[in-house]
Design a protein around this motif. Sequence first.
Motif, PDB file in Angstrom:
ATOM      1  N   GLN A  36       0.833  -1.199   0.000  1.00  0.00           N
ATOM      2  CA  GLN A  36       0.000   0.000   0.000  1.00  0.00           C
ATOM      3  C   GLN A  36       0.874   1.257   0.000  1.00  0.00           C
ATOM      4  OE1 GLN A  36      -2.655   0.130   3.366  1.00  0.00           O
ATOM      5  NE2 GLN A  36      -3.670   1.979   2.656  1.00  0.00           N
ATOM      6  N   TRP A  37       2.082   1.161   0.576  1.00  0.00           N
ATOM      7  CA  TRP A  37       2.938   2.336   0.747  1.00  0.00           C
ATOM      8  C   TRP A  37       4.296   2.226   0.069  1.00  0.00           C
ATOM      9  CZ3 TRP A  37      -0.393   5.607   2.214  1.00  0.00           C
ATOM     10  CH2 TRP A  37      -1.409   5.261   3.093  1.00  0.00           C
ATOM     11  N   SER A 135       2.494  10.624   2.681  1.00  0.00           N
ATOM     12  CA  SER A 135       1.738  11.578   3.499  1.00  0.00           C
ATOM     13  C   SER A 135       0.481  10.992   4.132  1.00  0.00           C
ATOM     14  CB  SER A 135       1.374  12.813   2.670  1.00  0.00           C
ATOM     15  OG  SER A 135       0.507  12.462   1.613  1.00  0.00           O
ATOM     16  N   ASN A 136      -0.106   9.967   3.541  1.00  0.00           N
ATOM     17  CA  ASN A 136      -1.317   9.351   4.096  1.00  0.00           C
ATOM     18  C   ASN A 136      -1.036   8.182   5.036  1.00  0.00           C
ATOM     19  OD1 ASN A 136      -2.858  11.128   2.622  1.00  0.00           O
ATOM     20  ND2 ASN A 136      -3.164   9.721   0.921  1.00  0.00           N
ATOM     21  N   ASN A 137       0.227   7.829   5.195  1.00  0.00           N
ATOM     22  CA  ASN A 137       0.586   6.686   6.029  1.00  0.00           C
ATOM     23  C   ASN A 137       0.760   7.151   7.485  1.00  0.00           C
ATOM     24  OD1 ASN A 137       1.645   4.420   7.251  1.00  0.00           O
ATOM     25  ND2 ASN A 137       3.025   3.930   5.560  1.00  0.00           N
ATOM     26  N   GLU A 138      -0.347   7.250   8.187  1.00  0.00           N
ATOM     27  CA  GLU A 138      -0.345   7.801   9.543  1.00  0.00           C
ATOM     28  C   GLU A 138       0.501   6.975  10.510  1.00  0.00           C
ATOM     29  OE1 GLU A 138      -1.435  10.802  10.169  1.00  0.00           O
ATOM     30  OE2 GLU A 138      -2.223  10.991   8.136  1.00  0.00           O
ATOM     31  N   LYS A 141       4.134   7.778   9.760  1.00  0.00           N
ATOM     32  CA  LYS A 141       4.458   9.160  10.137  1.00  0.00           C
ATOM     33  C   LYS A 141       4.612   9.307  11.652  1.00  0.00           C
ATOM     34  CE  LYS A 141       1.355  11.831   8.399  1.00  0.00           C
ATOM     35  NZ  LYS A 141       0.443  12.771   7.717  1.00  0.00           N
ATOM     36  N   CYS A 154       6.677  18.734   2.339  1.00  0.00           N
ATOM     37  CA  CYS A 154       6.033  17.682   1.558  1.00  0.00           C
ATOM     38  C   CYS A 154       6.485  17.778   0.103  1.00  0.00           C
ATOM     39  CB  CYS A 154       4.515  17.838   1.655  1.00  0.00           C
ATOM     40  SG  CYS A 154       3.601  16.582   0.753  1.00  0.00           S
ATOM     41  N   LEU A 166       1.440   9.490  -4.822  1.00  0.00           N
ATOM     42  CA  LEU A 166       1.566   9.654  -3.381  1.00  0.00           C
ATOM     43  C   LEU A 166       2.515  10.804  -3.084  1.00  0.00           C
ATOM     44  CD1 LEU A 166       1.968   5.967  -2.143  1.00  0.00           C
ATOM     45  CD2 LEU A 166      -0.123   7.322  -2.303  1.00  0.00           C
ATOM     46  N   ASP A 167       2.101  11.667  -2.178  1.00  0.00           N
ATOM     47  CA  ASP A 167       2.984  12.711  -1.679  1.00  0.00           C
ATOM     48  C   ASP A 167       3.899  12.094  -0.632  1.00  0.00           C
ATOM     49  OD1 ASP A 167       1.506  14.437  -3.239  1.00  0.00           O
ATOM     50  OD2 ASP A 167       0.399  15.311  -1.560  1.00  0.00           O
TER      51      ASP A 167
END
Length: 183
Positions: A36-37, A135-138, A141, A154, A166-167
């Motif tokens: 996913q990442w 950036s969406n991988n909480e 992060k 970013c 993906l950012d």
Amino acid sequence: MYKAVVSPDIYLSILEYRHADELYKLVDGSRDSIGQWLSFPSKTHKVEDSKIFIEKSLKRFAEGNGYWAGIWYREKLAGSVGYLYIDWKDKKTEIGYWLGKNFEGIGLATQACKLLIDHAFSELKLNKVEINVASNNEKSKAIPKRLGFKNEGCIRSYEFLNGEYLDRVVFGQLKDEWAIKKA
């Protein structure tokens, strides 16, 4: 063999050819969660792909340009952490990490990163460590945040993965900041 003990249950060790089967099984069993990442699960189709990855990592280690270590938890390979490169001129590196889906949420990546950060500043005499995260991988992060890294910005549309851009958030830690945090 390089082995660094993190706690009684956790240690890091440079990935070697003998780990290829275990590494492949971990990636294969966590393909969706890791993929996913990160892009490497989509390129890991057989044990030979893990051997090639280990070979490249060992070559980088021998050349002083980073490496990947396995993260072992209770004697089982749980994931991997490493220096993606070492920039000796500018005295910096970037740490990458991932965990198998059954090993998330118990602090393994945070503890492994902490050990690599300490090593980068005390042994390698680097001045900066970066951790770059989608950036969406909480969950991911949370690790540099927990370790006191500063959000440096970013990079928009950093990579195209799974049909979308993906950012990437860049987190940084300077040697002096780490010394103050540890004191």
